[in-house]
Design an enzyme around this catalytic site. Structure first.
Site, PDB file in Angstrom:
ATOM      1  N   GLU A  41     -29.802   3.335 -42.095  1.00  0.00           N
ATOM      2  CA  GLU A  41     -28.924   4.364 -42.489  1.00  0.00           C
ATOM      3  C   GLU A  41     -29.546   4.774 -43.926  1.00  0.00           C
ATOM      4  O   GLU A  41     -29.975   4.123 -44.638  1.00  0.00           O
ATOM      5  CB  GLU A  41     -27.537   3.700 -42.924  1.00  0.00           C
ATOM      6  CG  GLU A  41     -26.737   4.648 -43.136  1.00  0.00           C
ATOM      7  CD  GLU A  41     -25.002   4.325 -43.604  1.00  0.00           C
ATOM      8  OE1 GLU A  41     -24.292   5.199 -44.109  1.00  0.00           O
ATOM      9  OE2 GLU A  41     -24.780   3.165 -43.150  1.00  0.00           O
ATOM     10  N   ASP A  70     -40.198   9.995 -44.330  1.00  0.00           N
ATOM     11  CA  ASP A  70     -38.829  10.999 -44.826  1.00  0.00           C
ATOM     12  C   ASP A  70     -39.564  12.535 -45.060  1.00  0.00           C
ATOM     13  O   ASP A  70     -40.139  12.561 -45.948  1.00  0.00           O
ATOM     14  CB  ASP A  70     -37.893  10.431 -45.631  1.00  0.00           C
ATOM     15  CG  ASP A  70     -36.597  10.926 -45.406  1.00  0.00           C
ATOM     16  OD1 ASP A  70     -36.128  11.097 -44.291  1.00  0.00           O
ATOM     17  OD2 ASP A  70     -35.942  11.497 -46.351  1.00  0.00           O
TER      18      ASP A  70
END
EC number: 3.6.1.66
Length: 202
Positions: A41, A70
């Site tokens: 998550e 990311d």
């Protein structure tokens, strides 16, 4: 380090890492090779936090060094949005069209000089022992177009005009895009520390 886990299920991303590591004799595996691993998550508030979460989880669960990225779009006029929420900006489902539509709606009427933006990519390398993680960042500066243009690429590519170009990322071919992309810039920085990561002298 003769094997590294790339914490992604994206075949395109995996291919870029394979091309970088193979000349160093490093075998690349991805989360596709470890279907039993749970999804992480992404609760971080920055690209670096999210990349590190994914890398550390993969390193801990596989016992191998792991790399995660990311990335997203940062728009100055929107206070840095969509940022870490780039993939799901318009809702929980990853919908590129809806995300692009929301960005255009929020920037309606803004002139070119107020449409500055950048793609940002952070790469994190985590290790199964207590060695400090390595974090590098790359970016590509540009501006947001007034409408979607081009069919190459994905995500916000049809909206993003890189500095030095008059066309969007989605109108560039793969070679042109890879030469200037935020991920390419981050990979270049990672390549600079590769000898160290591979346990060789710089």
């Amino acid at each position: 380090m003769n094997e590294v886990i790339v914490a992604t299920k994206n075949a395109g991303k995996a291919k870029e890492f394979v091309q970088m590591f193979e000349p160093h004799g490093i075998v690349v595996k991805t989360l596709i090779d470890y279907p039993e691993l749970p999804d992480v998550e992404e609760t971080g508030e920055t690209f670096a936090e999210n990349a590190l979460l994914k890398a550390e989880s993969a390193a801990r669960l596989t016992g191998r060094p792991a790399i995660a990225d990311d990335s997203g779009l940062v728009i100055d006029a929107l206070g840095g949005r969509p940022g870490v929420y780039s993939a799901r900006y318009a809702g929980l489902d990853k919908d590129d069209k809806a995300n692009n539509r929301k960005v255009l709606d929020e920037m309606t009427g803004l002139p070119d000089e107020k449409r500055s933006a950048r793609f940002t990519c952070v790469l994190a390398v985590a290790f199964p022992d207590r060695q400090e993680p390595v974090i590098v960042e790359g970016s590509c500066e540009g501006r947001i177009a007034h409408e979607e243009q081009g069919t190459n690429g994905f995500g916000y590519d049809p909206l993003f005009i890189p500095d030095g170009f008059e066309v969007t990322m989605a109108q560039l071919n793969a070679g042109e895009k890879n030469a200037i992309s935020h991920r390419a810039a981050a990979l270049q920085k990672l390549r600079a520390v590769l000898p160290e990561l591979a346990g060789e002298p710089k």
